[in-house]
Motif scaffolding. Structure first.
Motif, short mmCIF file in Angstrom:
data_model
loop_
_atom_site.label_atom_id
_atom_site.label_comp_id
_atom_site.label_asym_id
_atom_site.label_seq_id
_atom_site.Cartn_x
_atom_site.Cartn_y
_atom_site.Cartn_z
N LYS A 178 0.88 -1.12 0.03
CA LYS A 178 -0.17 -0.02 -0.14
C LYS A 178 0.77 1.29 -0.01
O LYS A 178 1.81 1.37 0.74
CB LYS A 178 -0.73 0.15 1.29
N LEU A 179 0.65 2.14 -0.89
CA LEU A 179 1.44 3.32 -1.12
C LEU A 179 0.48 4.55 -1.07
O LEU A 179 -0.38 4.72 -2.11
CB LEU A 179 2.32 3.50 -2.08
N ASP A 180 0.82 5.43 -0.32
CA ASP A 180 -0.24 6.91 -0.22
C ASP A 180 0.64 8.02 -0.73
O ASP A 180 1.43 8.24 0.05
CB ASP A 180 -0.96 6.94 0.80
N LEU A 181 0.38 8.50 -1.90
CA LEU A 181 1.14 9.61 -2.27
C LEU A 181 0.39 10.93 -2.51
O LEU A 181 0.78 11.82 -3.09
CB LEU A 181 1.75 9.40 -3.81
N GLN A 182 -0.80 11.05 -1.72
CA GLN A 182 -1.63 12.22 -1.86
C GLN A 182 -1.04 13.26 -1.15
O GLN A 182 -1.26 14.65 -1.62
CB GLN A 182 -2.91 11.75 -1.21
#
Length: 466
Positions: A178-182
């Motif tokens: 899981k990767l969040d780049l927001q």
């Protein structure tokens, strides 16, 4: 919700000996001494969740020390996107004493100061927060090539990461699920550089600066992807001035064809075609939640209306339970709304924005949707009478929220939906000025608790539950 210090005190006095999880999601009204009370009193606490909450008084971060010294069974601590302070020393103490900690989501904390934390947290599976800015100010470029993350870490969301910082991810990219780049300062090219290294991603959250090219890289690389969220970016941010920072039917079709395992897909697009929606219906057979927003950035949309594309999507995605389609006037006609009703056999939640041409659209929709329990309608300007009739025809409906509608001359046509246990509320955001039609709201829902007793001045009860 507003949760006061006294509310928390009452909860602790009554349930401290058995409280396992406390989640205050986007709440306000409490302060750090109350969090400290929970920390030292609730020794069985496994989950403390405060994400996006607004804390009134932030005396210090002693509550983290209290949690670290009073609790050894904590598995999840989340105060992500709050302005709570957290010292690296207390956070390291926490992960040292809470050997079962799997999820740690914190506020801003300078990443070079967290090295000791990550070397201590050998069971950590998810981390969010940190910062590549020191005290809110950008710092000179640092070398993160040798930064250490524990091998158990598979979910990651880092704050304010820029082009010069993204090397911190490269050695661990293939392990990420899981990767969040927001909340980063990355360009389209930066997204491509990162994503092409993340072949095992199951969840990806980004802003639309990723662009069509970035989504094509996702489609080529992330064959295990189950969840994709693409939010609207900041229109004023420099990276979005490039045409690459836009998403159209090109990116949509690439994802549909390249990521067949998707179950959740939320996306903001600047352009769209029927063929792109048809591709979703043809390829994305596992979707149970699909949400599309058509932004108002572009003056011209390649193809409108999208009736046939929506029909193909709904016919093909038979596992859909949640569906949101927030577009622009003219994007979905009354015929299209009829298709939505006809082919939404299993959908339980639906949000529609700026759809339809007349009252006939919502009436045609309401003749279908046999499983629909929750409906939100925004910017459609259907009449009171049509909304009331639709609510009566949707036999499974439990909740209706309308933002923008055409009032009847007497304001009583909405009463046609009256039934036992059905609360109807009329909402006018600004009491001091005449309210235009697009701002008027109706909220209607089943309730066994009777009428509300806590209405603010902007809410008028039209019909009580009993």
């Amino acid at each position: 919700m507003i949760v006061s210090n006294e509310d928390i005190n009452i909860l602790v006095r009554a349930k401290a000996h058995m409280l396992v999880a406390l989640k205050l999601d986007r709440c306000s009204g409490f302060s750090t001494p109350s969090i400290a009370l929970v920390a030292r009193s609730c020794r069985k606490l496994e989950t403390l969740f405060l994400e996006e909450s607004t804390i009134d008084e932030k005396e210090n971060d002693e509550w983290i020390r209290e949690l670290a010294t009073s609790n050894s069974v904590l598995e999840t601590l989340n105060f992500f996107l709050t302005d709570l302070r957290a010292s690296p020393e207390y956070l390291t103490l926490l992960v040292r004493n809470c050997q079962r900690l799997k999820t740690l989501k914190i506020s801003e904390c300078f990443m070079p100061d967290l090295v000791s934390l990550f070397r201590t947290a050998q069971t950590l599976q998810e981390f969010a927060g940190g910062s590549f800015e020191e005290q809110g100010q950008p710092v000179a470029s640092r070398n993160y090539e040798n930064y250490y993350f524990p091998p158990s870490l598979h979910h990651l969301s880092l704050l304010y990461m820029g082009t010069n910082d993204m090397q911190i991810l490269f050695p661990y990219a293939t392990a990420l699920k899981k990767l969040d780049l927001q909340f980063t300062f990355l360009s389209t090219e930066d997204h491509c550089q990162i994503v092409q290294r993340c072949s095992n991603l199951e969840t990806l959250e980004v802003r639309d600066v990723i662009g069509d090219r970035g989504l094509q890289v996702v489609a080529q690389t992330c064959k295990k992807l189950h969840r994709l969220r693409v939010e609207r970016g900041d229109d004023d941010q420099g990276g979005l001035e490039d045409e690459q920072g836009r998403i159209s039917q090109v990116g949509l079709m690439a994802i549909a064809q390249g990521c067949p395992e998707l179950t959740y897909w939320a996306i903001h697009v600047s352009d769209i075609t029927n063929a792109a929606l048809e591709a979703v219906g043809t390829c994305s057979k596992n979707l149970n939640d699909f949400r599309l927003v058509l932004l108002d950035r572009e003056a011209h949309i390649t193809e409108l209306p999208l009736d046939n594309g929506v029909r193909a999507l709904l016919r093909g995605c038979t596992k859909l339970r949640r569906f949101a389609f927030y577009v622009r006037p003219g994007a979905l006609s009354d015929v299209g709304l009829g298709y939505v009703g006809e082919f939404s056999k299993s959908i339980r939640y639906m949000l529609l924005g700026n759809v339809g041409e007349s009252d006939n659209g919502i009436i045609q929709l309401s003749k279908g949707c046999p499983s629909l329990q929750k409906l939100e309608v925004r910017g459609c300007l259907f009449s009171e009478h049509a909304l009331a009739l639709a609510a009566l025809q949707l036999k499974s409906l439990r909740y209706l929220w309308v933002q923008g509608f055409r009032s009847s001359p007497t304001g009583t046509d909405i009463m046609a939906m009256v039934r036992p246990f059905w609360n109807i509320e009329y909402i006018v955001p600004d009491q001091d000025e005449p309210c235009p039609e697009h701002k008027r709201q109706i909220l209607a829902y089943y309730s066994l608790a009777g009428r509300r007793t806590d209405c603010p001045p902007s809410v008028t009860l039209l019909y009580p539950a009993f």
